[in-house]
Design a protein around this motif. Structure first.
Motif, PDB file in Angstrom:
ATOM      1  N   LEU A 191      48.318  47.060  26.330  1.00 17.69           N
ATOM      2  CA  LEU A 191      49.673  46.822  26.800  1.00 17.69           C
ATOM      3  C   LEU A 191      49.603  45.457  27.477  1.00 17.69           C
ATOM      4  N   ASP A 192      50.158  44.435  26.828  1.00 12.69           N
ATOM      5  CA  ASP A 192      49.958  43.069  27.300  1.00 12.69           C
ATOM      6  C   ASP A 192      51.202  42.421  27.874  1.00 12.69           C
ATOM      7  N   VAL A 193      52.340  43.096  27.805  1.00 12.24           N
ATOM      8  CA  VAL A 193      53.582  42.577  28.373  1.00 12.24           C
ATOM      9  C   VAL A 193      54.224  43.685  29.191  1.00 12.24           C
ATOM     10  N   ALA A 194      54.540  43.401  30.452  1.00 10.02           N
ATOM     11  CA  ALA A 194      55.068  44.445  31.333  1.00 10.02           C
ATOM     12  C   ALA A 194      56.565  44.626  31.203  1.00 10.02           C
ATOM     13  N   GLY A 210      46.669  44.832  30.078  1.00 11.26           N
ATOM     14  CA  GLY A 210      46.138  43.501  30.325  1.00 11.26           C
ATOM     15  C   GLY A 210      45.506  42.905  29.096  1.00 11.26           C
ATOM     16  N   GLY A 211      44.182  42.712  29.146  1.00  7.16           N
ATOM     17  CA  GLY A 211      43.467  42.068  28.063  1.00  7.16           C
ATOM     18  C   GLY A 211      43.386  40.568  28.270  1.00  7.16           C
ATOM     19  N   ALA A 212      42.664  39.902  27.372  1.00  2.00           N
ATOM     20  CA  ALA A 212      42.407  38.472  27.530  1.00  2.00           C
ATOM     21  C   ALA A 212      43.679  37.641  27.520  1.00  2.00           C
ATOM     22  N   THR A 213      44.679  38.060  26.743  1.00  2.00           N
ATOM     23  CA  THR A 213      45.915  37.281  26.665  1.00  2.00           C
ATOM     24  C   THR A 213      47.057  37.894  27.464  1.00  2.00           C
ATOM     25  N   GLY A 214      46.838  39.043  28.067  1.00  2.00           N
ATOM     26  CA  GLY A 214      47.863  39.669  28.883  1.00  2.00           C
ATOM     27  C   GLY A 214      47.869  39.081  30.280  1.00  2.00           C
ATOM     28  N   GLY A 234      47.220  36.561  35.307  1.00  3.38           N
ATOM     29  CA  GLY A 234      48.290  36.944  36.210  1.00  3.38           C
ATOM     30  C   GLY A 234      47.828  36.957  37.651  1.00  3.38           C
ATOM     31  N   SER A 235      48.358  37.864  38.426  1.00  2.00           N
ATOM     32  CA  SER A 235      48.039  37.949  39.857  1.00  2.00           C
ATOM     33  C   SER A 235      47.554  39.360  40.191  1.00  2.00           C
ATOM     34  N   ASP A 286      35.183  40.665  41.340  1.00  2.93           N
ATOM     35  CA  ASP A 286      36.014  40.240  40.226  1.00  2.93           C
ATOM     36  C   ASP A 286      37.282  39.577  40.763  1.00  2.93           C
ATOM     37  N   ALA A 287      37.664  38.459  40.139  1.00  2.00           N
ATOM     38  CA  ALA A 287      38.791  37.667  40.629  1.00  2.00           C
ATOM     39  C   ALA A 287      40.113  38.418  40.584  1.00  2.00           C
ATOM     40  N   TYR A 288      40.311  39.275  39.588  1.00  2.15           N
ATOM     41  CA  TYR A 288      41.599  39.937  39.417  1.00  2.15           C
ATOM     42  C   TYR A 288      41.609  41.383  39.902  1.00  2.15           C
TER      43      TYR A 288
END
Length: 402
Positions: free
Chosen positions: A59-62, A115-119, A165-166, A200-202
């Motif tokens: 799921l890469d777009v919220a 998420g994922g690499a491009t999410g 993202g954040s 981990d940064a995120y």
């Protein structure tokens, strides 16, 4: 068998021993012409006991059109190739309901990975994060909605693979999911997939604030990957074990070794199935937080012979592994090229690359990020930090046109 070993095996049986991400057709991305071995539907990988849990990626777009999330399951179901719910960008993948339910009937755990690499899923407030949790509960888990992409199938929880993202407000999201799941008729899992550099940064602040059931630490594409297992200055499972026992709100959280399931599944960190089994068994004997092995991904593991089966056998039998078989001939017919070891010159300005920022060495690039360097436009294949474009396999390039 020693009592402590027997107890460890009993406790391990309460958690998945081997899990494999499914959805991104990683094998197809690295073997574009070998379509016969591209990612199959989920039920295909549930036919045996090799893999115990499947996070569905991603799921890469919220918040897309219609206020609903969107998912991308590569060659199986995505917004570009399949029908979407009217007024939204959410693919209708309800044909996968029977697959998911068949896997669950075999005792396997199926979750949605965000998420994922491009999410780059982010929130501006706790309230927005809680609203998103309500949506996830209704669309994928135990709630109800007219827009359920997996039809009548009820997933078993949420996995957070945050690589962009954040990190703000995610603890509110997890707490809201936990609130919905409290008193439910089935168990719902919350897991995360941090990079191995600690913290981990995120996800670091999130897993410190709220209890997770497991973390699938990505021991690849980093200095602390499996290639450094015998280097005490780099291999840092001990840090993660200490976090699990002293920092995590859930002192029973399980820490998994995340590993590439084939040599091309990641830029670094791949080891053979027998070596990975040995490393996993050694880790389990040293650290009680050890939960099992995570593989990226199911398609790569299947094409790489009995890779997942070998790991599962070793962990189940306490040391006896099944040797990995040779992968199908078609899955090995690729050409390996070696990039030049010379350092490229700085990128020029102007042309087709004029609007793309130059590469810098103190920025993390995730899959899909672009930068200019040495007269080329470079596109990151996956997460990396400080990897100079042109000297490794982390990037794809194309010439800048004047």
């Amino acid at each position: 068998m020693k009592l402590t070993t027997h107890l460890a095996l009993i406790l391990a049986s309460l958690f998945p021993l081997v899990l494999g991400y499914w959805g991104q057709n990683s094998y197809g991305a690295t073997h574009t012409s070998d379509t016969a071995n591209w990612q199959k539907t989920l039920s295909f990988y549930c036919q045996d006991n090799s893999i115990d849990a499947f996070p569905l990626a991603f799921l890469d777009v919220a918040f897309d059109t219609g206020g609903l999330p969107s998912i991308n399951l590569a060659n199986i179901c995505n917004v570009n190739d399949d029908s979407v719910f009217p007024g939204t960008d959410l693919p209708n993948c309800s044909f996968l309901a029977s697959d998911i339910q068949a896997c669950q009937a075999k005792g396997k755990i199926v979750t949605i990975s965000i998420g994922g690499a491009t999410g780059a899923v982010s929130f501006t407030s706790d309230a927005q994060a809680q609203q998103f949790a309500d949506t996830i509960w209704n669309v994928f888990l135990g709630g109800s909605s007219s827009t359920r992409p997996f039809g009548s199938a009820v997933l078993d929880g949420v996995d957070l693979d945050l690589e962009g993202g954040s990190p703000s407000h995610w603890s509110a999201f997890v707490t809201q999911i936990r609130s919905h799941a409290s008193g439910a008729s089935k168990k719902y899992y919350i897991t995360g997939a941090p990079q191995c550099p600690f913290p981990d940064a995120y996800l670091g602040s999130v897993i410190n604030a709220v209890g997770f059931d497991a973390v699938y630490v990505q021991f690849y594409n980093n200095y602390c990957g499996l290639q450094a297992f015998n280097d005490p200055n780099s291999w840092n499972f001990a840090q993660w074990d200490n976090w699990a026992k002293t920092v995590s709100p859930n002192k029973n959280v399980k820490v998994y070794i995340g590993a590439p399931a084939a040599s091309l599944a990641a830029g670094s960190g791949y080891v053979s199935a027998s070596t990975l089994a040995t490393y996993a068994l050694q880790t389990r004997s040293q650290y009680s937080s050890f939960g099992g092995v995570m593989l990226w991904d199911a398609s790569q593991a299947y094409a790489n012979g009995n890779f997942a089966a070998s790991i599962k056998s070793a962990l189940s039998n306490g040391g006896t592994s099944v040797p990995a078989t040779s992968p199908p001939a078609s899955s090995t017919s690729h050409t390996t090229t070696t990039a030049s070891s010379s350092t490229p010159s700085p990128s020029p300005t102007g042309g087709s690359c004029g609007t793309v920022a130059p590469w810098v060495n103190n920025v993390a690039y995730v899959g899909g990020n672009q930068a200019t360097y040495g007269g080329h436009l470079w596109t990151a294949k996956w997460w990396n930090y400080g990897e100079i474009p042109g000297g490794n396999s982390f990037y794809m390039s194309s010439a800048c046109l004047s």
